[in-house]
Structure formats: C-alpha cells, structure tokens
Design a protein around this motif. Structure first.
Motif, PDB file in Angstrom:
ATOM      1  N   UNK A  38     174.632  15.583  17.503  1.00 28.08           N
ATOM      2  CA  UNK A  38     174.478  16.005  18.897  1.00 28.08           C
ATOM      3  C   UNK A  38     175.144  17.367  19.123  1.00 28.08           C
ATOM      4  N   UNK A  39     176.340  17.540  18.570  1.00 29.10           N
ATOM      5  CA  UNK A  39     177.028  18.820  18.723  1.00 29.10           C
ATOM      6  C   UNK A  39     176.221  19.958  18.104  1.00 29.10           C
ATOM      7  N   UNK A  40     175.634  19.694  16.929  1.00 26.51           N
ATOM      8  CA  UNK A  40     174.815  20.713  16.265  1.00 26.51           C
ATOM      9  C   UNK A  40     173.580  21.033  17.098  1.00 26.51           C
ATOM     10  N   UNK A  41     172.944  19.987  17.604  1.00 23.61           N
ATOM     11  CA  UNK A  41     171.755  20.171  18.439  1.00 23.61           C
ATOM     12  C   UNK A  41     172.096  20.946  19.715  1.00 23.61           C
ATOM     13  N   UNK A  42     173.186  20.576  20.346  1.00 20.04           N
ATOM     14  CA  UNK A  42     173.584  21.227  21.595  1.00 20.04           C
ATOM     15  C   UNK A  42     173.923  22.703  21.344  1.00 20.04           C
ATOM     16  N   UNK A  43     174.627  22.976  20.237  1.00 15.49           N
ATOM     17  CA  UNK A  43     174.950  24.357  19.904  1.00 15.49           C
ATOM     18  C   UNK A  43     173.708  25.190  19.672  1.00 15.49           C
ATOM     19  N   UNK A  44     172.713  24.611  18.981  1.00 19.06           N
ATOM     20  CA  UNK A  44     171.461  25.329  18.731  1.00 19.06           C
ATOM     21  C   UNK A  44     170.719  25.615  20.032  1.00 19.06           C
ATOM     22  N   UNK A  45     170.762  24.654  20.942  1.00 16.93           N
ATOM     23  CA  UNK A  45     170.098  24.831  22.230  1.00 16.93           C
ATOM     24  C   UNK A  45     170.753  25.963  23.020  1.00 16.93           C
ATOM     25  N   UNK A  46     172.074  25.987  23.038  1.00 19.49           N
ATOM     26  CA  UNK A  46     172.783  27.073  23.733  1.00 19.49           C
ATOM     27  C   UNK A  46     172.448  28.425  23.115  1.00 19.49           C
TER      28      UNK A  46
ATOM     29  N   UNK B 170     170.329  26.380  32.756  1.00 14.92           N
ATOM     30  CA  UNK B 170     170.604  25.813  31.438  1.00 14.92           C
ATOM     31  C   UNK B 170     170.958  24.335  31.551  1.00 14.92           C
ATOM     32  N   UNK B 171     171.739  23.991  32.553  1.00 17.84           N
ATOM     33  CA  UNK B 171     172.115  22.588  32.764  1.00 17.84           C
ATOM     34  C   UNK B 171     170.875  21.734  33.016  1.00 17.84           C
ATOM     35  N   UNK B 172     169.946  22.246  33.825  1.00 16.31           N
ATOM     36  CA  UNK B 172     168.707  21.507  34.111  1.00 16.31           C
ATOM     37  C   UNK B 172     167.866  21.345  32.854  1.00 16.31           C
ATOM     38  N   UNK B 173     167.809  22.380  32.030  1.00 20.56           N
ATOM     39  CA  UNK B 173     167.042  22.299  30.786  1.00 20.56           C
ATOM     40  C   UNK B 173     167.653  21.264  29.847  1.00 20.56           C
ATOM     41  N   UNK B 174     168.974  21.233  29.787  1.00 27.80           N
ATOM     42  CA  UNK B 174     169.658  20.242  28.945  1.00 27.80           C
ATOM     43  C   UNK B 174     169.352  18.836  29.452  1.00 27.80           C
ATOM     44  N   UNK B 175     169.370  18.653  30.775  1.00 27.83           N
ATOM     45  CA  UNK B 175     169.028  17.347  31.361  1.00 27.83           C
ATOM     46  C   UNK B 175     167.636  16.882  30.943  1.00 27.83           C
ATOM     47  N   UNK B 176     166.725  17.833  30.856  1.00 31.16           N
ATOM     48  CA  UNK B 176     165.324  17.517  30.572  1.00 31.16           C
ATOM     49  C   UNK B 176     165.016  17.457  29.083  1.00 31.16           C
ATOM     50  N   UNK B 177     166.008  17.724  28.238  1.00 31.80           N
ATOM     51  CA  UNK B 177     165.795  17.721  26.786  1.00 31.80           C
ATOM     52  C   UNK B 177     166.318  16.416  26.202  1.00 31.80           C
ATOM     53  N   UNK B 178     165.433  15.660  25.589  1.00 29.53           N
ATOM     54  CA  UNK B 178     165.818  14.349  25.069  1.00 29.53           C
ATOM     55  C   UNK B 178     166.522  14.495  23.721  1.00 29.53           C
ATOM     56  N   UNK B 179     167.539  13.651  23.538  1.00 30.42           N
ATOM     57  CA  UNK B 179     168.195  13.511  22.242  1.00 30.42           C
ATOM     58  C   UNK B 179     168.496  12.041  22.029  1.00 30.42           C
TER      59      UNK B 179
ATOM     60  N   UNK C   8     174.294   9.079  33.079  1.00 28.94           N
ATOM     61  CA  UNK C   8     173.138   9.705  33.729  1.00 28.94           C
ATOM     62  C   UNK C   8     171.832   9.408  33.009  1.00 28.94           C
ATOM     63  N   UNK C   9     171.924   8.770  31.838  1.00 26.26           N
ATOM     64  CA  UNK C   9     170.722   8.456  31.086  1.00 26.26           C
ATOM     65  C   UNK C   9     170.101   9.669  30.427  1.00 26.26           C
ATOM     66  N   UNK C  10     170.825  10.786  30.392  1.00 19.50           N
ATOM     67  CA  UNK C  10     170.319  12.010  29.769  1.00 19.50           C
ATOM     68  C   UNK C  10     171.508  12.837  29.296  1.00 19.50           C
ATOM     69  N   UNK C  11     171.225  13.835  28.511  1.00 17.67           N
ATOM     70  CA  UNK C  11     172.260  14.753  28.060  1.00 17.67           C
ATOM     71  C   UNK C  11     172.649  15.671  29.213  1.00 17.67           C
ATOM     72  N   UNK C  12     173.949  15.824  29.437  1.00 19.79           N
ATOM     73  CA  UNK C  12     174.407  16.667  30.544  1.00 19.79           C
ATOM     74  C   UNK C  12     175.725  17.329  30.183  1.00 19.79           C
TER      75      UNK C  12
END
Length: 595
Positions: free
Chosen positions: A270-278, A316-325, A333-337
């Motif tokens: 998850x950390x790797x995925x989140x870093x790539x997204x940022x 960016x926060x909204x995009x993260x919310x809408x990106x499934x992992x 929240x049932x989503x990444x935030x």
C-alpha cells in the motif's frame, strides 16, 4: 609538399601528419570526457594536449589546433547549440592564453620539456584551472542551476586531483612528442581514454551510491534526510527570489488498522502504491514528493500559493478516495484516504524545521477533525488550553529552584509582563496564549548549563559565555519533545536574536525574527536590566526604558519598544519611577542582556 599550420611551416609529410594527428587526438579526447560535479559538467583530457602544445610549441600552434578542432567538432556535433560551441571555444582560448603567458612569465621556455621548468608548468596549470573554475561556475550560476558558491564548491570537490593529473599527462605527452611523436601520441591516447572510462565508472558508481542513500528503498521516493536538505536549499532560494512556496504533510488514515487486518507485507504494498500515485500526480507540476516516515509523506510545491496548494491537495485527496486498493474495505471510510496539513512559507519562518512543524501541526489538526480532509495552518489551529500547559510548565520551572533561583523568579516576572503587555497589543487570543507560555518557559534550556557557570559570581569567560548562549537551542530541544508545544519553539529559541542581525543563534534580521520572539526580547531584556545579577549594575526602570529607546532599531524592534514603554509608564502612573532609580542603583543585571 608545403603546408602551414598556424605560424609553423611543415615541409615534410611526417610534420604534416603530426599536426593533423594532434587535431584528431583532441577530437577523440573531447569525445571521451570525464564526468565531474555539478551534474552536467565534465572535463576533457584534450586539456593535456593543449598544455603540451604550449610547452613544446607555442601559443599560436595551440590556438590553431583549437580552432581546427572546434570547427570540425561543430560540423559533426550539430545537436549542440552554436552558442555552446562558441562558449567552449572562447573558454579554451582564455584559459590557454592565460596559461601560456603565466608559463612565460615564470621563466618557462617552449621547445623542450625541462625539469627546471617545473614551477612554470605548475603556474600555467594553476591559472588554467582557476580560469576554468571561475568561468564555468559563473555559467552554471547564470543559467540558474545553482548558486555561485555551490557551483564553486562542486568544482573544487574532487576536481583538483583531475587537473593535477592533466598537468602530469601534459608533461608526459611533451616528452613523447619530443622523443617518438606518433607512437607517443598513440600511447597517450590509449592511456587517456582508459582514464576517461575509469573516471566515468567511478562517477557513475558514486552517483549510484548517492542515489541509494537519498532514496527510500520501499517507495522509491526521496527519503526523509534528503528531503530536508532539498527543503533547506529551496527555502534559501525562495528567500533570495521572494517567490511563493507551499508544503503539504500527508498521513494515510487508519494505516495501522489496514496493517492489522491485511498484514504488514500488504501494508508495504500500500505504501508503495500510494507513493507511486503521489509521484504520478505531482510530476506534471514539478512538485517534490518524499516519504517522511512510516505512513507520512510530504509534498514540496514551489511557486505555489497556499490556496493553489489547498486546491491541488484536495483534488488529490478525492482521487485517492476514488482509487481502489485491495483491502481498503476494512477501513472506516471503506476507501483509501489521507489527512493533510498545508503551510505556505512566510517571512516569520526562519528554518526548515519550523516550516515542517507548522505543516505537521495542520495535519494533526485535520486528523482531529475526523480525518480524510485537508487543513491550512493558521490561527484557527490554535487550540492550546492555557490551564493544563501552564501547570505542566510550572512544574518544569520549579526545577530551577534548586539550580538558579534568579532564573526561576526572572521567568515568573517575564510571564507577568507578557500577560499584561499582551493585552495592550494587537494580538489575537491564540497569540496571547503562545506569548504567555513562551515567556514562562523561555529560559528552560538553562537547565542544561553547568551549575558552576549558572551560579558563577564573577564575569563569565568567553567559553563560558558560549556555553550560556547554547541555552536557546537546548531549550528548543526540550520543548520540541512534546508536539503540543511546538508553537512556542520560536520564542524559546529566538528571544536573543537582535533586530540588527547581531543576535544568536542564527543572526536573523528585522522581521525575519518572528513577531512574538521580538516582543519577548523586549520584555525579557527589560526585566533582566532591572533585577539583581552579579555581572553588572542594575538599572532603574527609568534607565532601562532609556536603554530600550537607545537600542530601538538595533537590538530591539522599535515598534514594540515604544509600545512597551507606553504600557509600562501607564501601568506605573502612580509610582515614583525616580525612587526605583535611587533604590536599585547598587544592583546588577544579567550578563547576557548587554547591549
């Protein structure tokens, strides 16, 4: 066959070939360059050829070789802008001219390599090196790639050895040109090309190791330490150019719950995925992204105002919310935030640590408001409850009772002044609270000063005084141990800065010093001047106010000096100030408030 190369006539085929072989050698060596710092700079071993031509032939021959080489290089290296070719030609011309006349001035004789000319060889290379460093450093500075000082440091680091090698190679080549011109030149080319490959591999290895040290191994982003270096450099640039700069501190919400539910290995994914997204979202804007630690990330946004930064981070926060992992269904929240704190640089921020601290506070405030949101650092973040911190700090302050009763009483008086004076100033409620707490605890760092120095009756030595001055940084470290007191840090660390820049620990000038620290400086100094200390005579209230006025604009902010005098004279309207002058004339004040 008669061919003229510069001012030298070649009457034989061997001489004709030698002249153009030298030109070919410079072209070949110019192709195999040695990589040098800063990035984008390199050293060609053709310099050894030019220096050898100066020693063996003369300046005319050397410049002719340079001219022909430059023209041929221009023809086949068309991808390089014409002005770069012209710049390089001009640079070499200046360097070789300077080196030649230095060589002649120091007694060097062209024609043969002689050990007796060693000083001349060294002098020629020194001038060659100095001209090269100064002109190339100026070039990088003009392009805006780095500051002039940083460019000079980059060149001087690791390049002196290369230039010494160039001198030795030029002398060796000179011997070869005298003894066996063609075979000698061939051996020289082989050795030089091998050296070029060796230097290049060494530089690439250095870059690889350096990159590994600066990169977070898990996410591939810049790591904590390297980011702080970049932040300090960027802040220096922003201060010089007066541009905008914003910083966002980001924390993945409920990351521990995700780890507990999915396992630490999946948490790493998850950390790797989140870093790539940022990184993907920030790259188009040239924002700098780093992993700050754990599940915390930072984004540095040059040329970006706080409103622009807030808009970007919220999108960016909204995009993260809408990106499934995988596994985020377990989260509240049932989503990444994430929660984010945003801070824009201003003139009252003097260090990278303070900048980061404010963004960090804003982030924690965002998390306290329910997570999955962003917050801009500002007055609304000030939620310090004055009662509980006051009790805690009172306990800390009582530690002075056993070590230095003066500092304990001094801190209590400064606190009282801060409470009363703060009411007269145009401060909001939060600033008043911070000023009060800072005044109470501003000398907490003196707990680290050795007791024999604290209680010394005579004048302090220079070493002892340097030790006392460290109390501001020690105090900062003590207070920084608790995040809830971070707003007080500037008051603890900077209350001995002077308005004219001659204070400590940083030598800040004018409004570079935070407003509350400037206020505390006036209050702290007034009390120190008017209370008993063994180092110098105590001033009366009247004398102390005169001293404040005399030092307004140098040691103190003139605005707050006048405001304090208005407050104090109004407060003591019914008192006879002159009486204090008589009664306190034999007392002495603290050494560290000397003006």
């Amino acid at each position: 066959m008669f061919v003229k190369l510069g001012d030298i006539s070649f009457h034989s085929l061997d001489k004709w070939v030698l002249g153009y072989v030298i030109i070919g050698a410079t072209l070949l060596l110019n192709h195999f360059k040695i990589q040098l710092p800063p990035e984008g700079n390199s050293l060609s071993m053709d310099s050894a050829v030019y220096l050898a031509c100066i020693f063996v032939f003369n300046l005319e021959i050397t410049l002719t070789v340079l001219l022909y080489s430059s023209l041929i290089y221009f023809c086949y290296q068309r991808s390089t802008p014409w002005w770069a070719h012209f710049f390089n030609f001009s640079l070499y011309t200046i360097m070789m001219t300077g080196a030649y006349y230095t060589y002649i001035y120091l007694g060097g004789v062209t024609g043969e390599i002689e050990p007796s000319n060693l000083l001349s060889y060294a002098g020629a290379l020194t001038v060659y090196f100095i001209i090269n460093v100064l002109l190339i450093s100026t070039y990088f500075f003009v392009l805006g790639r780095t500051s002039l000082l940083d460019a000079l440091k980059g060149f001087l680091k690791g390049t002196i050895e290369s230039y010494i090698s160039t001198l030795l190679l030029s002398i060796i080549l000179g011997f070869m040109l005298q003894a066996e011109p063609f075979f000698g030149l061939f051996l020289f080319l082989v050795i030089s090309i091998l050296l070029s490959f060796t230097f290049k591999q060494h530089f690439n290895l250095y870059q690889e190791v350096s990159n590994k040290a600066n990169i977070d191994h898990l996410t591939g982003l810049k790591n904590h330490g390297y980011f702080k270096e970049l932040l300090s450099e960027t802040l220096d640039e922003v201060k010089r150019n007066k541009t905008s700069l914003s910083l966002a501190m980001i924390d993945i919400d409920d990351f521990k719950k995700y780890n507990d539910g999915n396992g630490h290995l999946q948490g790493d994914h998850l950390l790797t995925f989140f870093g790539s997204l940022l990184e993907k979202e920030c790259s188009p804007k040239d924002y700098i992204v780093a992993r700050y630690g754990g599940e915390e990330f930072v984004i540095l946004m040059p040329d970006t105002t706080v409103s622009e930064a807030s808009s970007f981070i919220d999108c960016l926060r909204k995009k993260v919310n809408d990106t499934y992992f995988e596994g985020v269904e377990l989260l509240p929240y049932g989503c990444l935030s994430f929660s984010a704190g945003i801070m824009e640089w201003n003139s009252e921020i003097h260090t990278a640590s303070e900048f980061l601290s404010h963004a960090d506070q804003a982030m924690y405030y965002a998390k306290a408001q329910g997570k999955n949101n962003t917050h801009i650092y500002g007055n609304e973040i000030g939620t310090i409850d004055i009662d509980q911190p006051m009790e805690e700090m009172e306990q800390q302050l009582k530690l002075f009772l056993a070590r230095d009763i003066y500092t304990y009483r001094h801190s209590k008086r400064v606190f009282r002044y801060a409470v009363e004076f703060g009411k007269q100033l145009d401060l909001n409620d939060y600033e008043k609270k911070v000023l009060m707490l800072g005044a109470l605890i501003h000398d907490i760092g003196k707990l680290e000063v050795p007791r024999d120095i604290i209680n010394k009756k005579g004048k302090l030595t220079s070493d002892e005084w340097e030790m006392v001055k460290k109390h501001v940084t020690w105090g900062r470290d003590i207070v920084a141990a608790s995040k809830k007191y971070e707003d007080i840090l500037p008051l603890v660390e900077l209350h001995h800065e002077r308005y004219d820049g001659k204070g400590y620990p940083y030598g800040l000038i004018g409004e570079e010093i935070p407003k509350l620290a400037r206020i505390l400086c006036v209050v702290d100094s007034f009390d120190a001047m008017t209370t008993e200390r063994p180092y110098q005579k105590t001033k009366s209230y009247y004398e102390a106010m005169e001293e404040l006025q005399a030092c307004a604009g140098t040691q103190f902010d003139p605005f707050y000096v006048e405001a304090f005098i208005d407050y104090f004279t109004g407060k003591n309207e019914s008192d006879d100030i002159r009486e204090y002058q008589d009664s306190k004339s034999s007392s002495s004040s603290i050494n560290e408030t000397k003006v």
